[in-house]
Design an enzyme around this catalytic site. Structure first.
Site, PDB file in Angstrom:
ATOM      1  N   ARG A 151      -6.568  -3.691  12.854  1.00  0.00           N
ATOM      2  CA  ARG A 151      -6.617  -3.807  14.313  1.00  0.00           C
ATOM      3  C   ARG A 151      -7.603  -4.831  14.870  1.00  0.00           C
ATOM      4  NH1 ARG A 151      -6.745   2.542  14.528  1.00  0.00           N
ATOM      5  NH2 ARG A 151      -7.777   2.035  12.572  1.00  0.00           N
ATOM      6  N   THR A 201     -10.231   8.637   2.051  1.00  0.00           N
ATOM      7  CA  THR A 201     -11.501   8.715   2.802  1.00  0.00           C
ATOM      8  C   THR A 201     -11.430   9.717   3.953  1.00  0.00           C
ATOM      9  OG1 THR A 201     -10.776   6.731   3.955  1.00  0.00           O
ATOM     10  CG2 THR A 201     -12.464   6.451   2.265  1.00  0.00           C
ATOM     11  N   ASP A 255       0.858  -1.193   0.000  1.00  0.00           N
ATOM     12  CA  ASP A 255       0.000   0.000   0.000  1.00  0.00           C
ATOM     13  C   ASP A 255       0.891   1.240   0.000  1.00  0.00           C
ATOM     14  OD1 ASP A 255      -2.221   1.584   0.105  1.00  0.00           O
ATOM     15  OD2 ASP A 255      -2.709   1.150   2.198  1.00  0.00           O
ATOM     16  N   LYS A 272       0.638   3.831  -2.325  1.00  0.00           N
ATOM     17  CA  LYS A 272      -0.067   5.013  -2.865  1.00  0.00           C
ATOM     18  C   LYS A 272       0.893   5.903  -3.660  1.00  0.00           C
ATOM     19  CE  LYS A 272      -3.606   5.118   0.742  1.00  0.00           C
ATOM     20  NZ  LYS A 272      -3.096   4.170   1.755  1.00  0.00           N
ATOM     21  N   ASP A 327       3.793  10.315  -8.911  1.00  0.00           N
ATOM     22  CA  ASP A 327       4.994  11.079  -9.282  1.00  0.00           C
ATOM     23  C   ASP A 327       4.929  11.278 -10.796  1.00  0.00           C
ATOM     24  OD1 ASP A 327       7.593  12.202  -9.383  1.00  0.00           O
ATOM     25  OD2 ASP A 327       8.315  10.851  -7.826  1.00  0.00           O
TER      26      ASP A 327
END
Ligand code: C5P
Length: 232
Positions: free
Chosen positions: A208, A117, A62, A64, A67
């Site tokens: 979690r 989000t 992950d 993200k 560039d």
């Protein structure tokens, strides 16, 4: 559709590789797919991701990425060589185009993050956009689809409308999952595993509720069982 167990992706949001190794060990064969994000990646987690992939686990990096096209392409080429399965990029057309071209011929799937989000309409306005979050999510999802991006990271609430917009040929990966009765943490809008599957999610990212559970393996097994029922 992959079997229920392979649709659960456990987010290894842990401070060190040692912690991550211990968690993977505890989870054993209850979990087949892991997500490595910034925290672990910047603590030698990229070589750990490679180790996980070599050990037969599936890995979602992950990162993200965003560039100039050449930098995205060179980065994606090397990620593809790691043998990991999913990689995130921000849903800007140049970035998506470069990533899709660079991964060609490998098993890597590119997932686009439409709008983070944590952003609302006010945050977008502050960043210089004159569109609402909903409109920008819809526009970027369509662009991702048209550019050949493999999938989208989206909230479970976004999944149903996006599915109607882009059809069935994109993978939907949804975080923000909380089994009934588990702590929300900092997630504002949460969905149970069953609700996410019903909304059209292909893969569920759960951190979690598993990694902070007294019995992580039991928590993972319960989610896999819930996915199995919901997917019937
Ligand atoms: O611990 P929890 O289940 O909330 O972890 C969710 C994971 O999904 C984290 O790694 C978080 O960074 C990621 N994520 C998210 N919301 C998004 C995109 C990614 O929670 N919109």
């Amino acid at each position: 559709m992959p079997p229920p167990r392979d649709r659960l992706i456990v987010a290894l949001d842990l401070p060190t590789v040692r912690d991550a190794e211990a968690m993977v060990e505890r989870l054993g064969d209850s979990v087949t797919f892991y997500k490595v994000g910034y925290q672990l990646a910047f603590a030698s987690g990229l070589s750990f991701a490679d180790t996980l992939a070599r050990a037969g686990k599936r890995v979602f990096l992950d990162m993200k990425l965003h560039d100039i096209e050449t930098s995205v392409a060179k980065g994606v080429e090397n990620v593809a060589r790691l043998g990991v399965n999913f990689l995130t990029v921000h849903a800007y057309p140049q970035t998506m185009k470069a990533a899709v071209a660079a991964k060609r011929g490998s098993g890597l799937k590119i997932l686009a993050v439409t709008v983070l989000t944590s952003y609302d309409d006010i945050d977008l306005a502050e960043s210089g956009y004159s569109m609402s979050v909903d409109a920008l999510v819809a526009r970027r999802a369509q662009q991702a689809h048209d550019l050949g991006v493999d999938g989208l990271v989206c909230s479970p609430e976004e999944a149903s409308p996006l599915r109607l917009a882009v059809g069935n040929d994109m993978l939907f990966v949804t975080p923000g999952i909380r089994p009934q009765g588990s702590a929300r943490g900092d997630q504002k809008r949460v969905t149970t595993p069953s609700q996410a599957i019903a909304a059209g999610a292909d893969y569920l990212v759960v951190g979690r509720p598993i990694t902070e559970a007294g019995d992580p393996r039991g928590a993972a097994e319960a989610i896999v069982a819930e996915i199995a029922v919901a997917a019937k």
